[in-house]
Design a protein around this motif. Structure first.
Motif, mmCIF file in Angstrom:
data_model
loop_
_atom_site.group_PDB
_atom_site.id
_atom_site.type_symbol
_atom_site.label_atom_id
_atom_site.label_comp_id
_atom_site.label_asym_id
_atom_site.label_seq_id
_atom_site.Cartn_x
_atom_site.Cartn_y
_atom_site.Cartn_z
ATOM 1 N N GLY A 46 24.505 58.104 26.044
ATOM 2 C CA GLY A 46 25.283 57.167 26.840
ATOM 3 C C GLY A 46 24.433 56.388 27.811
ATOM 4 O O GLY A 46 24.683 55.199 28.051
ATOM 5 N N ALA A 47 23.407 57.037 28.407
ATOM 6 C CA ALA A 47 22.536 56.347 29.352
ATOM 7 C C ALA A 47 21.818 55.184 28.690
ATOM 8 O O ALA A 47 21.626 54.134 29.304
ATOM 9 N N ALA A 48 21.402 55.341 27.441
ATOM 10 C CA ALA A 48 20.731 54.261 26.720
ATOM 11 C C ALA A 48 21.672 53.112 26.403
ATOM 12 O O ALA A 48 21.231 51.984 26.175
ATOM 13 N N MET A 49 22.979 53.380 26.422
ATOM 14 C CA MET A 49 23.988 52.361 26.128
ATOM 15 C C MET A 49 24.667 51.917 27.421
ATOM 16 O O MET A 49 25.874 51.705 27.472
ATOM 17 N N GLY A 200 36.656 53.805 29.529
ATOM 18 C CA GLY A 200 35.831 53.116 28.546
ATOM 19 C C GLY A 200 36.403 53.182 27.149
ATOM 20 O O GLY A 200 37.360 53.913 26.868
ATOM 21 N N THR A 201 35.801 52.403 26.262
ATOM 22 C CA THR A 201 36.212 52.359 24.866
ATOM 23 C C THR A 201 34.979 52.284 23.973
ATOM 24 O O THR A 201 33.929 51.771 24.383
ATOM 25 N N ALA A 202 35.108 52.819 22.775
ATOM 26 C CA ALA A 202 34.056 52.766 21.766
ATOM 27 C C ALA A 202 34.663 52.271 20.462
ATOM 28 O O ALA A 202 35.716 52.767 20.040
ATOM 29 N N TRP A 203 34.009 51.309 19.852
ATOM 30 C CA TRP A 203 34.520 50.695 18.618
ATOM 31 C C TRP A 203 33.457 50.790 17.541
ATOM 32 O O TRP A 203 32.369 50.229 17.681
ATOM 33 N N THR A 212 30.230 49.759 22.783
ATOM 34 C CA THR A 212 30.927 50.474 23.850
ATOM 35 C C THR A 212 31.030 49.586 25.081
ATOM 36 O O THR A 212 30.185 48.728 25.322
ATOM 37 N N ILE A 213 32.058 49.832 25.863
ATOM 38 C CA ILE A 213 32.222 49.160 27.149
ATOM 39 C C ILE A 213 32.948 50.114 28.089
ATOM 40 O O ILE A 213 33.825 50.876 27.650
ATOM 41 N N GLU A 214 32.574 50.106 29.358
ATOM 42 C CA GLU A 214 33.146 51.042 30.321
ATOM 43 C C GLU A 214 33.159 50.433 31.717
ATOM 44 O O GLU A 214 32.238 49.689 32.081
ATOM 45 N N ILE A 215 34.184 50.766 32.482
ATOM 46 C CA ILE A 215 34.287 50.350 33.881
ATOM 47 C C ILE A 215 34.242 51.600 34.754
ATOM 48 O O ILE A 215 34.952 52.582 34.489
ATOM 49 N N GLU A 216 33.410 51.560 35.790
ATOM 50 C CA GLU A 216 33.318 52.657 36.744
ATOM 51 C C GLU A 216 33.686 52.142 38.128
ATOM 52 O O GLU A 216 33.161 51.133 38.567
ATOM 53 N N LYS A 217 34.586 52.871 38.805
ATOM 54 C CA LYS A 217 35.036 52.464 40.129
ATOM 55 C C LYS A 217 34.903 53.633 41.093
ATOM 56 O O LYS A 217 35.478 54.703 40.889
ATOM 57 N N THR A 218 34.121 53.434 42.135
ATOM 58 C CA THR A 218 33.994 54.382 43.233
ATOM 59 C C THR A 218 34.625 53.754 44.468
ATOM 60 O O THR A 218 34.443 52.558 44.725
ATOM 61 N N ILE A 219 35.357 54.548 45.234
ATOM 62 C CA ILE A 219 36.075 54.009 46.378
ATOM 63 C C ILE A 219 35.120 53.281 47.318
ATOM 64 O O ILE A 219 34.003 53.727 47.577
#
Length: 285
Positions: A46-49, A200-203, A212-219
């Motif tokens: 995942g880190a490489a992506m 996130g999603t993987a296609w 792959t695409i992912e959103i990360e949200k920290t307060i």
């Protein structure tokens, strides 16, 4: 035609359930305070992506989304080492293992160590993943956190929190995943730990190509967008690329599998701080 109607009805129902869960998780993220512990972790693949880990399904999923392991049979283990910006004092070490209890249930244990001799953070997690129906898997871990310094002037900090995750599949080529770390916003010492949400999603666009695409949200921090791609070739090898926003990072990596064993390597290039490298090993039995 009846089967198609039933399938579409199930898809709409599960989509509504997923949307409600995402809404609840975002509400949880919006009401917490921030501290310094780094709660989310990711596999080397995942880190490489670009750090897109929550929708992936592999032996290292015990590091990032245990829900992916609910239907796995047998046992597996993963090791990982990450060196942030080429400094030993900011290195990460992970070890994880899972074992199948039933055809739809798996237990997981992980250990994470960050830092060096002067300051370190440690995290010990134990959890369970369970399949719910044919398309949804859920999981949760209890996480014991510790941080301390070697100079003796500061007391060690300890906390107990948990992580919840899920994966949702629609067909064989599309997977969605979500993870919320520390949803209760527990305190560690005098500070509250951050609530971190990843969706996130993987296609699987072709047999050999995954996006792959992912959103990360920290307060109290802007959302981070992560995206990546993986190309598999010669049956045993994979090449990966990814990008991260806020801050911008460019990610690259390779992987190889031989029977039950796998090795992955990744490099992330930060605009200002430099290079972060990571290597991981995995095995299934």
């Amino acid at each position: 035609m009846l089967r198609a109607d039933n399938y579409m009805g199930f898809a709409r129902t599960t989509s509504v359930v997923l949307a409600r869960l995402v809404f609840v998780l975002f509400i949880g993220v919006s009401v917490a305070s921030v501290a310094q512990f780094e709660l989310p972790v990711m596999s080397v693949r995942g880190a490489a992506m670009g750090g897109t880990s929550v929708a992936l399904d592999d032996a290292a999923s015990s590091l990032c989304n245990i829900a992916a392991l609910a239907r796995r049979s047998g046992y597996g283990a993963a090791l990982s080492y990450r060196n942030d910006f080429m400094m030993a004092a900011t290195s990460h070490k992970w070890v994880a293992a899972y074992g199948s209890l039933t055809p739809t249930g798996t237990v997981i244990a992980t250990y994470h160590h960050y830092g060096g001799k002067t300051y370190n953070e440690q995290r010990l997690s134990a959890g369970y993943a369970q399949a719910v129906g044919n398309n949804i898997s859920i999981g949760a871990t209890m996480d014991y956190l510790y941080s301390g310094v070697s100079d003796g002037y500061y007391d060690a900090v300890r906390a107990l929190t948990f992580t919840a995750s899920m994966q949702f599949s629609l067909g064989r080529s599309w997977t969605m995943g979500a993870r919320v770390s520390n949803p209760a916003a527990v305190k560690a010492g005098s500070n509250r730990l951050p609530v971190v949400l990843n969706i996130g999603t993987a296609w699987q666009t072709t047999t050999d190509f995954l996006t792959t695409i992912e959103i990360e949200k920290t307060i109290y921090s802007p959302a981070t967008l992560r995206a990546g791609a993986e190309y598999c070739f010669l049956n045993h090898f994979a090449a990966r690329v990814g990008i991260v926003t806020h801050p911008v990072e460019y990610c690259f990596g390779v992987g190889a599998t031989y029977g039950r064993y796998g090795i992955d390597m990744s490099v992330a290039v930060h605009q200002l701080l430099g290079i972060t490298s990571q290597i991981g090993l995995s095995a299934t039995f």
